[in-house]
Design a protein around this motif. Structure first.
Motif, PDB file in Angstrom:
ATOM      1  N   ALA A 126       0.794  -1.232  -0.069  1.00 43.50           N
ATOM      2  CA  ALA A 126       0.144   0.017  -0.198  1.00 43.50           C
ATOM      3  C   ALA A 126       0.999   1.281   0.007  1.00 43.50           C
ATOM      4  O   ALA A 126       0.453   2.220  -0.956  1.00 43.50           O
ATOM      5  N   VAL A 127       1.929   1.070   0.778  1.00 44.79           N
ATOM      6  CA  VAL A 127       2.938   2.357   0.689  1.00 44.79           C
ATOM      7  C   VAL A 127       3.501   2.536  -0.571  1.00 44.79           C
ATOM      8  O   VAL A 127       3.631   3.675  -0.905  1.00 44.79           O
ATOM      9  N   ASN A 128       3.882   1.481  -1.193  1.00 43.52           N
ATOM     10  CA  ASN A 128       4.836   1.334  -2.803  1.00 43.52           C
ATOM     11  C   ASN A 128       3.668   2.079  -3.705  1.00 43.52           C
ATOM     12  O   ASN A 128       4.139   2.720  -4.625  1.00 43.52           O
ATOM     13  N   ASP A 129       2.493   1.541  -3.514  1.00 42.15           N
ATOM     14  CA  ASP A 129       1.501   1.611  -4.741  1.00 42.15           C
ATOM     15  C   ASP A 129       0.581   3.108  -4.384  1.00 42.15           C
ATOM     16  O   ASP A 129      -0.239   3.418  -5.286  1.00 42.15           O
ATOM     17  N   ARG A 130       0.910   3.601  -3.184  1.00 41.27           N
ATOM     18  CA  ARG A 130       0.158   4.859  -2.810  1.00 41.27           C
ATOM     19  C   ARG A 130      -1.348   4.757  -2.604  1.00 41.27           C
ATOM     20  O   ARG A 130      -2.312   5.456  -3.122  1.00 41.27           O
ATOM     21  N   ASP A 131      -1.777   3.393  -1.912  1.00 34.59           N
ATOM     22  CA  ASP A 131      -2.991   3.411  -1.945  1.00 34.59           C
ATOM     23  C   ASP A 131      -3.625   3.988  -0.664  1.00 34.59           C
ATOM     24  O   ASP A 131      -3.502   3.755   0.727  1.00 34.59           O
ATOM     25  N   LEU A 132      -4.365   5.085  -1.032  1.00 38.19           N
ATOM     26  CA  LEU A 132      -4.682   6.174  -0.028  1.00 38.19           C
ATOM     27  C   LEU A 132      -5.623   5.496   0.771  1.00 38.19           C
ATOM     28  O   LEU A 132      -5.905   5.911   2.035  1.00 38.19           O
ATOM     29  N   GLY A 133      -6.706   4.701   0.182  1.00 34.39           N
ATOM     30  CA  GLY A 133      -7.629   4.221   1.294  1.00 34.39           C
ATOM     31  C   GLY A 133      -7.068   3.444   2.352  1.00 34.39           C
ATOM     32  O   GLY A 133      -7.651   3.481   3.422  1.00 34.39           O
ATOM     33  N   TYR A 134      -6.228   2.368   1.797  1.00 36.94           N
ATOM     34  CA  TYR A 134      -5.734   1.493   2.759  1.00 36.94           C
ATOM     35  C   TYR A 134      -4.888   2.193   3.937  1.00 36.94           C
ATOM     36  O   TYR A 134      -4.886   2.240   5.051  1.00 36.94           O
ATOM     37  N   LEU A 135      -4.277   3.334   3.370  1.00 34.02           N
ATOM     38  CA  LEU A 135      -3.245   4.240   4.319  1.00 34.02           C
ATOM     39  C   LEU A 135      -4.083   4.839   5.285  1.00 34.02           C
ATOM     40  O   LEU A 135      -3.608   5.360   6.408  1.00 34.02           O
ATOM     41  N   ALA A 136      -5.131   5.617   4.814  1.00 37.98           N
ATOM     42  CA  ALA A 136      -6.116   6.302   5.582  1.00 37.98           C
ATOM     43  C   ALA A 136      -6.612   5.404   6.707  1.00 37.98           C
ATOM     44  O   ALA A 136      -6.860   5.948   7.881  1.00 37.98           O
ATOM     45  N   LEU A 137      -7.043   4.279   6.409  1.00 39.47           N
ATOM     46  CA  LEU A 137      -7.356   3.215   7.629  1.00 39.47           C
ATOM     47  C   LEU A 137      -6.262   2.842   8.642  1.00 39.47           C
ATOM     48  O   LEU A 137      -6.567   2.984   9.508  1.00 39.47           O
ATOM     49  N   PHE A 138      -5.251   2.767   7.864  1.00 41.18           N
ATOM     50  CA  PHE A 138      -3.960   2.445   8.666  1.00 41.18           C
ATOM     51  C   PHE A 138      -3.477   3.738   9.712  1.00 41.18           C
ATOM     52  O   PHE A 138      -3.360   3.364  10.984  1.00 41.18           O
ATOM     53  N   ALA A 139      -3.716   4.971   9.183  1.00 41.40           N
ATOM     54  CA  ALA A 139      -3.507   5.961   9.935  1.00 41.40           C
ATOM     55  C   ALA A 139      -4.445   6.012  11.035  1.00 41.40           C
ATOM     56  O   ALA A 139      -4.040   6.583  12.312  1.00 41.40           O
ATOM     57  N   LEU A 140      -5.610   5.821  10.616  1.00 40.28           N
ATOM     58  CA  LEU A 140      -6.733   6.005  11.887  1.00 40.28           C
ATOM     59  C   LEU A 140      -6.444   5.079  12.929  1.00 40.28           C
ATOM     60  O   LEU A 140      -6.400   5.286  14.134  1.00 40.28           O
ATOM     61  N   GLY A 141      -6.048   3.752  12.598  1.00 45.59           N
ATOM     62  CA  GLY A 141      -5.775   2.879  13.657  1.00 45.59           C
ATOM     63  C   GLY A 141      -4.391   3.111  14.419  1.00 45.59           C
ATOM     64  O   GLY A 141      -4.512   3.107  15.525  1.00 45.59           O
ATOM     65  N   ALA A 142      -3.365   3.766  13.577  1.00 49.47           N
ATOM     66  CA  ALA A 142      -2.195   4.546  14.441  1.00 49.47           C
ATOM     67  C   ALA A 142      -2.460   5.376  15.335  1.00 49.47           C
ATOM     68  O   ALA A 142      -1.984   5.508  16.399  1.00 49.47           O
ATOM     69  N   VAL A 143      -3.341   6.383  14.961  1.00 50.21           N
ATOM     70  CA  VAL A 143      -3.745   7.390  15.677  1.00 50.21           C
ATOM     71  C   VAL A 143      -4.253   7.063  17.181  1.00 50.21           C
ATOM     72  O   VAL A 143      -4.062   7.388  18.271  1.00 50.21           O
ATOM     73  N   LEU A 144      -5.334   6.124  16.937  1.00 49.81           N
ATOM     74  CA  LEU A 144      -5.838   5.480  18.098  1.00 49.81           C
ATOM     75  C   LEU A 144      -5.163   4.605  18.955  1.00 49.81           C
ATOM     76  O   LEU A 144      -5.244   4.776  20.234  1.00 49.81           O
ATOM     77  N   GLY A 145      -4.183   3.915  18.339  1.00 48.93           N
ATOM     78  CA  GLY A 145      -3.001   3.303  19.263  1.00 48.93           C
ATOM     79  C   GLY A 145      -2.073   4.318  20.018  1.00 48.93           C
ATOM     80  O   GLY A 145      -1.778   4.087  21.313  1.00 48.93           O
ATOM     81  N   LEU A 146      -1.770   5.365  19.307  1.00 52.03           N
ATOM     82  CA  LEU A 146      -0.897   6.275  20.097  1.00 52.03           C
ATOM     83  C   LEU A 146      -1.497   7.196  21.152  1.00 52.03           C
ATOM     84  O   LEU A 146      -0.941   7.300  22.375  1.00 52.03           O
ATOM     85  N   ALA A 147      -2.752   7.472  20.934  1.00 55.33           N
ATOM     86  CA  ALA A 147      -3.506   7.804  22.101  1.00 55.33           C
ATOM     87  C   ALA A 147      -3.644   7.123  23.101  1.00 55.33           C
ATOM     88  O   ALA A 147      -3.765   7.359  24.414  1.00 55.33           O
ATOM     89  N   SER A 148      -3.578   5.727  23.090  1.00 61.51           N
ATOM     90  CA  SER A 148      -3.853   4.860  24.156  1.00 61.51           C
ATOM     91  C   SER A 148      -2.584   4.644  24.890  1.00 61.51           C
ATOM     92  O   SER A 148      -2.679   4.405  26.115  1.00 61.51           O
ATOM     93  N   ILE A 149      -1.555   4.636  23.972  1.00 51.31           N
ATOM     94  CA  ILE A 149      -0.106   4.156  24.682  1.00 51.31           C
ATOM     95  C   ILE A 149       0.802   5.170  25.205  1.00 51.31           C
ATOM     96  O   ILE A 149       1.257   4.932  26.093  1.00 51.31           O
ATOM     97  N   VAL A 150       0.686   6.206  24.391  1.00 50.83           N
ATOM     98  CA  VAL A 150       1.777   7.536  24.493  1.00 50.83           C
ATOM     99  C   VAL A 150       1.485   8.037  26.129  1.00 50.83           C
ATOM    100  O   VAL A 150       2.748   7.960  26.834  1.00 50.83           O
ATOM    101  N   LYS A 151       0.458   8.127  26.445  1.00 49.68           N
ATOM    102  CA  LYS A 151       0.057   8.856  28.115  1.00 49.68           C
ATOM    103  C   LYS A 151       0.603   7.904  28.988  1.00 49.68           C
ATOM    104  O   LYS A 151       1.166   8.452  30.045  1.00 49.68           O
TER     105      LYS A 151
END
Length: 321
Positions: free
Chosen positions: A219-244
């Protein structure tokens, strides 16, 4: 009376610091493309882990407060208190370096790891092994010190062993294969970004375990924006949960937290053992022992050189401030 640097003096040093943090971010991004190597390990190794974690915590708090206070018409004063505590001079260059490395190196590292898994495992085994010194030394120097000595007590050792056992179990899980549905992508990103924050656990390795490593790199190599947007959503949720949580632990339980992280990094070495079967079962060293030792030694030397370079830079910065 302290001397102050002239603006013309501060400019080159600031530019050099920014460039160095871009390089650090590039190393972290490159590490995240390699299964078994953690970007958090690299952040610890190059001396930016705690600044990065603390800044990310304040950034998330500031954004959360801005969103809630904005809706309630309270303005942004409370949010600014957190946002002003973000080390933007570190966070932004690191982010730029990571983004560039992920885009540029994802295809390269995918090919290298696929074609030369034995050599790459040995190289990164040496790299992570040498990196254990960083969290160990930070933990040993943290308060409260047992009888004033800069080394671990039995409690610190027990915490490290517990972290190592957990990591051994996680990295020993066999690789899976799942369909990359939207829910699966979000959940997998949530888990993977948690590993990014924790030194020793590799986000790429967990993606490989969940069967999404190749599809995510694709997805990164093919610039699959839909896949990357979903991945970014999960990443933000994960960061918000563990960083603090990690930020609080490092501020209030620094010694034991760093001891546990040392153990997690040590346990993660299992994933990088060069001699493994297709189901990740460990095997005794057999063929190409000399090659494995040479690559592991190279990785070890690189880390030692980076640690020494970091200390020299810190010492010079302190002497000129």
């Amino acid at each position: 009376m302290p001397t102050h640097a002239r603006p013309s003096d501060r400019g080159p040093r600031r530019a050099g610091s920014v460039a160095l943090n871009v390089v650090r971010g590039g190393l972290m991004g490159t590490a995240e493309t390699v299964p078994g190597v953690s970007g958090g390990t690299i952040a610890l190794m190059v001396g930016v882990y705690e600044d990065l974690l603390t800044s990310a915590g304040h950034l998330l708090s500031g954004l959360r407060i801005a969103a809630t206070d904005g809706v309630r018409g309270r303005g942004l004063d409370r949010a600014r208190e957190d946002l002003d505590r973000v080390r933007w001079d570190i966070l932004l260059p690191l982010g730029v370096g990571m983004a560039i490395a992920l885009v540029v190196m994802s295809g390269v590292m995918e090919e290298v790891v696929t074609e030369h898994p034995f050599e790459m495992n040995a190289l990164f085994f040496g790299l992570v092994l040498a990196s254990l010194w960083v969290p160990y030394s930070l933990s040993a120097a943290a308060e409260p010190r047992p009888r004033g000595r800069s080394r671990w007590s039995w409690k610190d050792g027990a915490a490290a062993v517990a972290g190592a056992v957990v990591a051994l179990v996680v990295v020993g899980l066999p690789a899976g294969e799942v369909e990359p549905t939207p829910v699966v992508i979000v959940v997998s990103a949530f888990i993977a970004v948690t590993a990014l924050v924790l030194p020793g656990l590799s986000g790429s390795f967990l993606l490989l375990t969940m069967g999404l490593y190749e599809s995510t790199l694709g997805a990164v190599n093919d610039r699959d924006l839909g896949y990357l947007a979903l991945f970014a959503l999960g990443a933000v949720l994960g960061l918000a949960s563990i960083v603090k949580l990690l930020q609080w632990l490092l501020e209030h339980r620094r010694r034991v937290t760093l001891a546990v992280l040392t153990g997690v990094m040590a346990g993660s070495l299992r994933a990088l053992w060069p001699w493994q079967d297709d189901d990740r079962g460990l095997q005794a060293p057999s063929e190409d022992l000399g090659t494995a030792v040479a690559f592991a030694a190279a990785g070890f030397v690189v880390v030692v050189a980076l640690i020494v370079l970091e200390r020299v830079i810190v010492a010079r910065t302190a002497s000129t401030s």
